[in-house]
Every structure is written in structure tokens, then in C-alpha cells.
Design an enzyme around this catalytic site. Structure first.
Site, PDB file in Angstrom:
ATOM      1  CB  CYS A  44     -74.282 111.641  15.061  1.00  0.00           C
ATOM      2  SG  CYS A  44     -75.785 110.879  14.429  1.00  0.00           S
TER       3      CYS A  44
ATOM      4  CG  HIS B 153     -76.098 115.905  15.566  1.00  0.00           C
ATOM      5  ND1 HIS B 153     -74.967 115.976  14.783  1.00  0.00           N
ATOM      6  CD2 HIS B 153     -76.860 114.915  15.030  1.00  0.00           C
ATOM      7  CE1 HIS B 153     -75.033 115.077  13.819  1.00  0.00           C
ATOM      8  NE2 HIS B 153     -76.181 114.421  13.944  1.00  0.00           N
TER       9      HIS B 153
ATOM     10  CD  GLU C   6     -73.404 118.915  16.392  1.00  0.00           C
ATOM     11  OE1 GLU C   6     -73.343 118.191  17.406  1.00  0.00           O
ATOM     12  OE2 GLU C   6     -73.559 118.454  15.237  1.00  0.00           O
TER      13      GLU C   6
HETATM   14  N1  GLN Z   1     -74.841 107.924   9.152  1.00  0.00           N
HETATM   15  C1  GLN Z   1     -75.176 107.682  10.510  1.00  0.00           C
HETATM   16  C2  GLN Z   1     -76.646 107.312  10.673  1.00  0.00           C
HETATM   17  O1  GLN Z   1     -77.424 107.534   9.818  1.00  0.00           O
HETATM   18  C3  GLN Z   1     -74.840 108.882  11.363  1.00  0.00           C
HETATM   19  C4  GLN Z   1     -75.675 110.071  11.084  1.00  0.00           C
HETATM   20  C5  GLN Z   1     -75.081 111.342  11.591  1.00  0.00           C
HETATM   21  O2  GLN Z   1     -73.936 111.410  11.941  1.00  0.00           O
HETATM   22  N2  GLN Z   1     -75.861 112.405  11.597  1.00  0.00           N
HETATM   23  O3  GLN Z   1     -77.051 106.797  11.678  1.00  0.00           O
END
Ligand code: GLN
Length: 630
Positions: free
Chosen positions: A447, A580, A582
Site C-alpha cells: 500500500c 494489503h 497480508e
Molecule cells: N496513505 C496511503 C493512502 O491513503 C496508503 C494507505 C495505506 O498504506 N493503507 O493511499
């Protein structure tokens, strides 16, 4: 949405009687106003509910929280699911937030995201992993959600002139939620057993209405319908050097004062609980000794379901709930064989050790990265590789010290840049990504870590000096930005893109090698993404977007080619996901991007010898099969 059913359709599920539990089934949503004037009961029975069919295992904590109710509850659920029963867990949180989306992971552990976009407690992750079952918003609630639903009904006049009260209305809505879940089951079949875990500890203000609702539920459902479990704590003060049962006794007493007699006790302790202490606790709580389980510290939580079984806890639960007839023994044998195979790998000595650098804002707190920790645990077992996690606080990492930091103490064999919000430590993360790219260190960006890799590539390969994400302030090259039009196209509403989405994987890429298919579903939780205006430029520089949204220009997986255009090795393993990964790793189905990372780390540290272990080699693409993506 579930709505109440009329008296006539309800009677197909329950036999009319003098039992107040049956009268309790009158749903004010569909009954007449008159009903509200002559009954004190409010206990809506949702459509499809079969009284007497659905059973409940209810796990409540005493003495203190944080003892592992979720682990115990999910172990019971697993034990029952293996027997061929349909299980449906639910975590009921006491706090007033509507969900976990706004909670600080530093305080409350990671925010877990479900397929349907529900942002919930990390315990839901434990259930999903233990059960290998995707959960939904039905499997999680908070006091805040219950209250907001009560208030919404009130505004719509659904309580028909009644003064809305804790009892019966709030407790009635709690019971409605549980019964709705029972009828929904796992989405395919109605639940044989609903596993209820109440957050916090008996005696808290926050959860007292849940406990009252559960008492009512047990009364209404009748004998053999509910199995109450009290999870308690056996203290062993260092100064005494022996286990003491008093706190446990008092905690359970508190539960009994609330009108609930536990059927089963789970005693949390650091060492196995001794017989005398078990006897004392059993005696003071009216629970037979054979239903007292020692839940001491173990090498792995995944051994608990089998240990419960060996101690006969499964038979006790089946007897209490009158479920012996529904057991599928052959199914249980098959499941146990697979599970014990995994547990054997998990507890066996490892063949080797690698060091993994994890850049984290919450570096000190493992709970904030619980699912990453679990995904790595799955890889560690399957690849027989011990993974030493080295936390890298990137707030003081810079271009000039990154090499020293990542090479210190023998160096790291791979790096994960996990998800996160805000600009703190961001330059250090970008420096880490650059170091990995330039030095062939296996990299997995999750992410935010995906976005970091894009920014780094834009700046240092594509020559877009100062490229960044609009999340971190103004930038001349907003390679990562928030795209409201796109959100509208997708019709997702809200500001965060949440939950499972399709990812189309390009043939011939590393991602395709890892997933072994051209279409996967992964879970997202982000607000920013690669700005389509920069895609061509990034691709021209050599970055490969190997996973995309099926119809929108949303980049979801990136990688560096493993073989350069001139046929020379380029980078052994550099990959990132806007999602994600994970969150979807399961003990028996470890997530491919993590498996690839650890296999690459083994290759990085031990060289070609890594190829001799077939478990590792399976995740390493041999150079002959590597080719440039079309
Ligand atoms: N801050 C980034 C976004 O909002 C990544 C979010 C995250 O890593 N869950 O896109």
C-alpha cells in the site's frame, strides 16, 4: 437487510406456547401498535431463523482484558468447523466508534479490513486465519453501531410509541443481530453454531448490555442452546512462586452476579494451571473439572484446537449443545490431517534464518502489524525459514545513512515497507526503497510501500525531481494523488477505497509467476493511487505495472523486471501491491507475494543452494523461464 416477519410466517419456525421466549419473538417492525402496549418483550426474530437449530458458544472475559478471548473463541470455532458444522463468529466491541476505521493502531492494534470493506478489530483476522473463512460486516459490531441502529429505528418510528429503553430495546437489537447472523451463517448455509466474543471484561460499563442480552438470549432459546465460556486469569506472582486462583474466582463470581452460569472455563496462565487451582476454580464456579481448560502459553496458538480436542473439550461442547448428531467424522479427519501437517511445520526447527527489515512508524508495537507478522509466520513454516524481524524507524533514515542502516549487524536480506498514513518517516522509506532497488535487495511494498516505490522510481529513474504523493504536501510531480473523479466512477462513496477488488495480472510477469493465475482478488484500504498522467512515463522508465484494475486505470501491482532488456539479471525481487496482501494470508494458503519475498531473501543470503530446497525453489523463478513482459 433483514426485516421482521409476520406472526404467521414466524410460526413455521417456532411452536406457539406460553413460553415468554415465543411471545418475545414479536417484531415491532411488523406487528401492530397494539402489540407494543401489551407486551414488555422486544425480541425480533429475523426471517429464516430456526429456533432450536442454531446454537451459541459465548465467550466472556473476566479479571482483565487482553488474555486471548479471540484466540480461545476462534479455536473453539475451528474445532467445531472441522467437525463439519457451519460456524459464524461475531466480535462485539464495547466502544462507541461505529467501526475500527478511525482507531489508532498504536493504541488498538491494526485495523483489519474484510472483503466487504468493513474496518474492524484485528481479532477478525484471527478468526479468518483460523477458520479459513471470509467474514463480513455481520461478524463484527460495536456499541456505537448498535446505538446508531437503535436511534435510526427510533427516528423512523419503529418502536411504535414506546419509550426506547436499554431493556428490552437495546438488548433486543443485540439479540436481533445474533439471530440474523445465525440465519445467515457462513453465507451459504445457516449457522449450526454462532461463536460470540464480547470485548472487554465482565464488570465493564461498556459491555454490560451485551451480557444482559446474552442472558436473555439463553433464556429465550432454552436448554441446550447456549454454552457460556468464562475466560479467566490465573495469577502467579513472582514473590510467591505459585499460582493463585482468587482473582479468577472473583471474576467468575461477577459473571454469575449478572445471571450467567458458565458451562466451561478457560484459565489463562503463563504455565500449565495445576490441578489444585483448577479444582478450586471449578468448585467455586459450579463447573465440573472436566470442563476446565488450562490455556497456558504455548509455542503456537494453532495447536490449541487439537489440544482442546485431546482433552475432550469438543465432546463437552457437543453434549452441552446437543450437537453430536451433526458431526461429520470423515470431514474432521481430513481437516485435522491438513492442520496438523501445518502445525508440525510451524513447530519444527527451522533449516535457516534470514533477517527482514520492516520499516514501521509503530516500530515498537507488533500489534500494529499483526497481519504482516502472521503472514510471515505462515511463510516461515512453509519455507522452514526463521524470519528475524528488524524494525527500522525511518524518521532518521536519509540518503546518506541508509546503506549503513540496512547493512548494520550483518544486514537485512529483504525489506518490507508496510502500509501507513501521513508523511512521517516518508523520506527514509523512499531512501530504503532506493537502496533495495539499486542493490538487489528483495523488496515488498505494501500500500504505502507500493506508493513509496513509485515515488522513488519517478525521482531517481525517470528524473522527476521532487516527485511525491499529494498526501505529503505540494509537489511538482504528483505521481501519487487522490483522484475524486475516479472514486465517483467506481461509485465507492466515502473517501477511502476499501475492501476486496479484482486485480488483473499481466502474463509473463513476476506477479503472474507468484499468483499462477491471471485474476486475483485482494483487499484495499487507501485514498491515493498512481496518477494515470504519469503511467506512460513510469513505464517508459522500466517500471512494470503487472496488476491493474479490470476496467479503470488503477495500478495495483508493480514490479521491476527480473531480467533486463539486454538479457542480464536486473532485480531478483522487487514488487509492490496497492492492496494489503497480508490480510488474505492463511495458514494453509500463504500469500504468494510474501512467499516470493522470503524465498528471494533465502536466495539472497544463501545463493544457489536455496534452489536445492524444493519448498523454496517453488517460489523462485529460474532465469530460463523469465522473460520480459509483453
Ligand atoms: N496513505 C496511503 C493512502 O491513503 C496508503 C494507505 C495505506 O498504506 N493503507 O493511499
Amino acid at each position: 437487510m433483514n426485516v421482521g416477519v409476520s406472526a404467521s410466517s414466524r410460526s413455521t419456525h417456532t411452536t406457539p406456547s406460553d413460553d415468554p421466549a415465543d411471545t418475545a419473538g414479536s417484531d415491532l417492525l411488523s406487528s401492530t401498535a397494539e402489540a407494543s402496549t401489551y407486551t414488555e418483550f422486544y425480541s425480533p426474530i429475523p426471517q429464516g431463523y430456526r429456533k432450536g437449530y442454531h446454537k451459541y458458544v459465548i465467550v466472556l472475559g473476566t479479571v482483565m482484558s487482553g488474555l486471548g478471548k479471540g484466540i480461545f473463541a476462534s479455536s473453539v470455532a475451528k474445532m467445531l468447523k472441522d467437525k463439519g458444522l457451519v460456524v459464524a463468529p461475531i466480535k462485539m466491541e464495547g466502544y462507541l466508534n461505529i467501526d475500527s476505521g478511525t482507531l489508532n493502531p498504536y493504541r488498538h492494534g491494526e485495523v483489519f479490513v474484510l472483503d466487504d470493506g468493513t474496518e474492524c478489530d484485528m481479532d477478525l483476522g484471527t478468526y479468518e486465519r483460523m477458520l479459513d473463512q471470509n467474514l463480513t460486516v455481520r461478524n463484527f459490531t460495536t456499541s456505537g453501531r448498535i446505538f446508531s441502529e437503535v436511534l435510526e429505528r427510533e427516528r423512523k418510528g419503529r418502536y411504535l410509541g414506546r419509550d426506547v429503553q436499554w431493556i428490552p430495546h437495546v438488548t433486543g437489537e443485540v439479540k436481533r443481530k445474533l439471530r440474523e447472523l445465525a440465519a445467515y451463517g457462513d453465507g451459504e448455509n445457516p449457522a449450526d453454531v454462532v461463536i460470540v466474543e464480547v470485548g472487554g471484561t465482565v464488570g465493564d460499563y461498556e459491555n454490560s448490555f451485551y451480557i444482559e442480552a446474552l442472558r436473555e438470549l439463553a433464556f429465550e432459546e432454552g436448554p441446550s442452546s447456549c454454552c457460556f465460556v468464562a475466560l479467566t486469569y490465573v495469577i502467579e506472582p513472582k514473590t510467591l512462586g505459585e499460582q493463585k486462583s482468587k482473582a479468577a474466582q472473583l471474576g467468575i463470581k461477577r459473571l454469575m452476579e449478572a445471571g450467567i452460569q458458565p458451562h466451561l472455563l478457560a484459565c489463562r496462565a503463563s504455565r500449565p494451571v495445576n490441578e489444585t487451582v483448577m479444582q478450586k476454580i471449578a468448585m467455586f464456579s459450579n463447573v465440573p473439572l472436566r470442563r476446565v481448560f488450562s490455556m497456558h502459553d504455548r509455542e503456537s496458538i494453532y495447536t490449541i484446537p487439537e489440544e482442546m480436542r485431546q482433552e475432550g473439550l469438543d465432546r463437552e461442547v457437543l453434549s452441552l449443545l446437543n450437537l453430536h448428531d451433526r458431526v461429520d467424522v470423515a470431514h474432521e479427519d481430513r481437516c485435522r490431517e491438513k492442520w496438523t501437517g501445518f502445525v508440525r511445520q510451524l513447530t519444527a526447527p527451522r533449516k535457516r534464518t534470514i533477517t527482514l527489515g520492516l520499516t514501521g512508524k509503530y516500530a515498537a508495537l507488533r500489534d500494529a502489524y499483526a497481519s504482516i507478522d502472521k503472514a510471515l509466520e505462515h511463510c516461515s513454516a512453509h519455507l522452514s525459514t526463521k524470519i528475524d524481524i528488524r524494525w527500522i524507524d525511518t524518521t532518521d533514515v536519509t540518503e546518506s545513512n541508509v546503506a549503513a542502516r540496512l547493512k548494520a549487524d550483518g544486514g537485512v536480506d529483504a525489506v518490507i515497507v508496510p502500509g501507513g498514513f501521513g508523511k512521517r518517516g516518508i523520506e527514509g522509506k523512499i531512501a530504503c526503497a532506493r537502496f533495495c532497488r539499486e542493490n538487489g535487495v528483495p523488496y515488498l511494498g505494501i500500500c504505502l510501500g507500493f506508493q513509496v516505490a513509485v515515488i522513488e522510481f519517478a525521482r531517481n529513474v525517470c528524473g522527476l525531481a521532487g516527485a511525491s504523493s499529494t498526501e505529503f504536501g505540494p509537489t511538482p510531480f504528483p505521481v501519487i494523488s487522490e483522484l475524486p473523479e475516479q472514486k465517483q466512477i467506481e461509485g465507492l462513496g466515502g473517501t477511502m477505497r476499501l475492501g476486496a477488488q479484482d486485480v488483473v495480472i499481466q502474463p509473463g510477469t513476476l506477479a503472474h509467476f507468484l499468483f499462477r493465475e491471471g485474476h486475483v482478488r485482494e483487499r484495499f484500504r487507501h485514498r491515493y493511487e498512481v496518477d494515470p498522467a504519469f503511467i506512460a512515463k513510469l513505464e517508459a522508465g522500466g517500471l512494470v505495472f503487472s496488476g491493474k484494475h479490470p476496467t479503470q486505470p488503477i495500478m495495483q501491482v508493480l514490479e521491476l523486471p527480473q531480467v533486463a532488456a539486454d538479457g542480464k539479471p536486473s532485480h531478483p525481487y522487487f514488487i509492490g501491491g496497492q492492496f494489503h496482501p497480508e490480510l488474505t494470508s492463511r495458514p494453509l494458503r500463504p500469500q504468494p507475494m510474501f512467499m516470493g519475498l522470503i524465498a528471494a531473501a533465502v536466495l539472497n543470503k544463501f545463493g544457489e543452494a536455496a534452489m536445492q530446497d524444493p519448498a523454496v525453489a517453488k517460489w523462485l523463478r529460474s532465469p530460463s523461464t523469465q522473460r520480459q513482459p509483453a
